[in-house]
Design an enzyme around this catalytic site. Structure first.
Site, mmCIF file in Angstrom:
data_model
loop_
_atom_site.group_PDB
_atom_site.id
_atom_site.type_symbol
_atom_site.label_atom_id
_atom_site.label_comp_id
_atom_site.label_asym_id
_atom_site.label_seq_id
_atom_site.Cartn_x
_atom_site.Cartn_y
_atom_site.Cartn_z
ATOM 1 N N TYR A 155 0.853 -1.203 0.000
ATOM 2 C CA TYR A 155 0.000 0.000 0.000
ATOM 3 C C TYR A 155 0.888 1.253 0.000
ATOM 4 C CZ TYR A 155 -3.568 3.335 1.634
ATOM 5 O OH TYR A 155 -4.412 4.414 1.770
ATOM 6 N N LYS A 159 1.157 4.258 -2.934
ATOM 7 C CA LYS A 159 0.889 5.678 -2.701
ATOM 8 C C LYS A 159 2.140 6.526 -2.982
ATOM 9 C CE LYS A 159 -3.464 5.292 -1.545
ATOM 10 N NZ LYS A 159 -4.518 5.860 -2.411
HETATM 11 P P1 NAP Z 1 -13.218 3.011 1.219
HETATM 12 O O1 NAP Z 1 -14.158 3.401 2.306
HETATM 13 O O2 NAP Z 1 -12.767 1.592 1.143
HETATM 14 O O3 NAP Z 1 -13.819 3.490 -0.195
HETATM 15 C C1 NAP Z 1 -13.100 3.288 -1.391
HETATM 16 C C2 NAP Z 1 -14.072 3.184 -2.531
HETATM 17 O O4 NAP Z 1 -13.325 2.907 -3.750
HETATM 18 C C3 NAP Z 1 -15.043 2.020 -2.334
HETATM 19 O O5 NAP Z 1 -16.347 2.363 -2.704
HETATM 20 C C4 NAP Z 1 -14.460 0.970 -3.250
HETATM 21 O O6 NAP Z 1 -15.383 -0.020 -3.677
HETATM 22 C C5 NAP Z 1 -13.955 1.805 -4.393
HETATM 23 N N1 NAP Z 1 -13.055 1.035 -5.228
HETATM 24 C C6 NAP Z 1 -12.202 0.067 -4.828
HETATM 25 N N2 NAP Z 1 -11.591 -0.471 -5.878
HETATM 26 C C7 NAP Z 1 -12.060 0.182 -6.969
HETATM 27 C C8 NAP Z 1 -11.805 0.058 -8.342
HETATM 28 N N3 NAP Z 1 -10.934 -0.859 -8.810
HETATM 29 N N4 NAP Z 1 -12.449 0.865 -9.204
HETATM 30 C C9 NAP Z 1 -13.340 1.789 -8.755
HETATM 31 N N5 NAP Z 1 -13.637 1.941 -7.450
HETATM 32 C C10 NAP Z 1 -12.995 1.145 -6.564
HETATM 33 O O7 NAP Z 1 -11.877 3.869 1.317
HETATM 34 P P2 NAP Z 1 -11.591 5.351 1.891
HETATM 35 O O8 NAP Z 1 -11.060 5.189 3.255
HETATM 36 O O9 NAP Z 1 -12.731 6.241 1.618
HETATM 37 O O10 NAP Z 1 -10.339 5.716 0.957
HETATM 38 C C11 NAP Z 1 -10.435 6.560 -0.188
HETATM 39 C C12 NAP Z 1 -9.028 6.897 -0.650
HETATM 40 O O11 NAP Z 1 -8.328 7.538 0.422
HETATM 41 C C13 NAP Z 1 -8.206 5.673 -1.034
HETATM 42 O O12 NAP Z 1 -7.384 5.971 -2.143
HETATM 43 C C14 NAP Z 1 -7.361 5.431 0.200
HETATM 44 O O13 NAP Z 1 -6.174 4.736 -0.102
HETATM 45 C C15 NAP Z 1 -7.104 6.854 0.662
HETATM 46 N N6 NAP Z 1 -6.763 6.952 2.086
HETATM 47 C C16 NAP Z 1 -7.613 6.550 3.060
HETATM 48 C C17 NAP Z 1 -7.230 6.677 4.401
HETATM 49 C C18 NAP Z 1 -8.116 6.261 5.547
HETATM 50 O O14 NAP Z 1 -7.659 6.286 6.706
HETATM 51 N N7 NAP Z 1 -9.360 5.907 5.328
HETATM 52 C C19 NAP Z 1 -5.974 7.198 4.716
HETATM 53 C C20 NAP Z 1 -5.133 7.599 3.681
HETATM 54 C C21 NAP Z 1 -5.528 7.481 2.365
HETATM 55 P P3 NAP Z 1 -15.347 -1.465 -2.927
HETATM 56 O O15 NAP Z 1 -15.540 -1.202 -1.475
HETATM 57 O O16 NAP Z 1 -16.476 -2.228 -3.539
HETATM 58 O O17 NAP Z 1 -14.001 -2.070 -3.184
#
Ligand code: NAP
Length: 250
Positions: A155, A159
């Site tokens: 991961y 990033k």
């Molecule tokens: P999340 O709740 O898991 O939501 C991510 C969304 O992206 C989900 O609806 C997921 O669908 C969708 N997705 C996954 N694979 C995909 C694909 N191949 N094509 C299109 N859509 C896809 O994640 P989040 O926490 O909101 O994270 C959003 C972004 O922020 C990500 O890039 C993550 O790495 C980044 N981020 C998050 C955090 C954190 O603490 N939450 C911290 C740093 C960075 P499915 O669930 O069906 O797979």
């Protein structure tokens, strides 16, 4: 720009992506919403919320790691809206696992969605942005790409790849009116964030490590993304901004 601005947000059915899509709509954007097909109902709910705000929303299903689906999604979004002013590459996955024994398929899946997905969405959009001489590209990276945590090497690598790619792309397209910046969320309470936060002790430990003494909500990420998506950031490109309440200080 007198017409409403348009944005494409990937992974917009929940979590940070849904908050960004709604936040941009509240700031006057019409929004092209992407998620993977299995999220159809949730994505429709976000679209309905945006329409209730008086803005236009259309949904486009695509797996961002599959080039044919990305190309088709971008073509449909451009045809529906006429143009995309800003793209937010937010779709991402986290599959925890230590390097020793990590299945090759897990490395590939994380790199394909998080790094290659952003590359392919941008590549599909660039011709239209170049033709207009305007674009705002915002890539959601992570403090994990700078700092990292055990069981997240792949991961972190994905990033870091997004950040490196963004710095170079910013230099390639800056003279054409296109900016490219990254937002690095910290510990944000979403379904993905719960991987780190289900255990109350872990949650308390992350709060204690954070200068603002709390973990983040998806809404905490919206303002910085909106800044990079707007003309307030017209002279800012190739940058990464930590949105982590004060965990990483570089
Ligand atoms: P999340 O709740 O898991 O939501 C991510 C969304 O992206 C989900 O609806 C997921 O669908 C969708 N997705 C996954 N694979 C995909 C694909 N191949 N094509 C299109 N859509 C896809 O994640 P989040 O926490 O909101 O994270 C959003 C972004 O922020 C990500 O890039 C993550 O790495 C980044 N981020 C998050 C955090 C954190 O603490 N939450 C911290 C740093 C960075 P499915 O669930 O069906 O797979």
């Amino acid at each position: 720009m007198s017409e409403p601005r348009t944005a494409l947000v990937t992974g917009a059915s929940r979590g940070i992506g849904a908050a960004i899509a709604l936040g941009l709509a509240r700031r006057g954007y019409d929004v092209a919403l992407n998620d993977i097909a299995r999220q159809e109902e949730a994505l429709n709910d976000v679209a309905d919320e945006i329409r209730a705000l008086g803005r236009r929303a259309e949904t486009f299903h695509a797996d961002v790691s599959v080039k044919a689906e990305v190309d088709s999604m971008v073509a449909q979004a451009l045809s529906a809206f006429g143009r995309i002013d800003a793209v937010v590459n937010n779709a991402g996955i986290l599959i925890a696992g230590e390097v020793d024994g990590l299945p090759e398929a897990h490395w590939d899946a994380v790199m394909d969605v998080n790094a290659k997905g952003a590359f392919m969405v941008i590549q599909a959009l660039l011709p239209s942005m170049k033709a207009r001489g305007y674009g705002r590209i915002v890539n959601i990276a992570s403090i994990g790409g700078k700092h990292g945590a055990p069981a997240q090497a792949h991961y972190s690598a994905s990033k870091a790849a997004v950040m490196g790619f963004s710095r170079v792309l910013a230099q390639e397209v800056g003279s054409l009116g296109i900016t490219v910046n990254c937002v690095c969320p910290g510990i944000i309470l979403t379904d993905m964030g719960r991987v780190n936060l289900d255990d109350p002790h872990v949650r308390a430990a992350w709060s204690a490590k954070t200068a603002l003494a709390r973990i983040g909500d998806p809404e905490d990420v919206v303002g910085p993304v909106a800044f990079f998506a707007s003309d307030d950031s017209a002279f800012v490109t190739g940058q990464t901004l930590n949105v982590d309440g004060g965990i990483v200080f570089s």
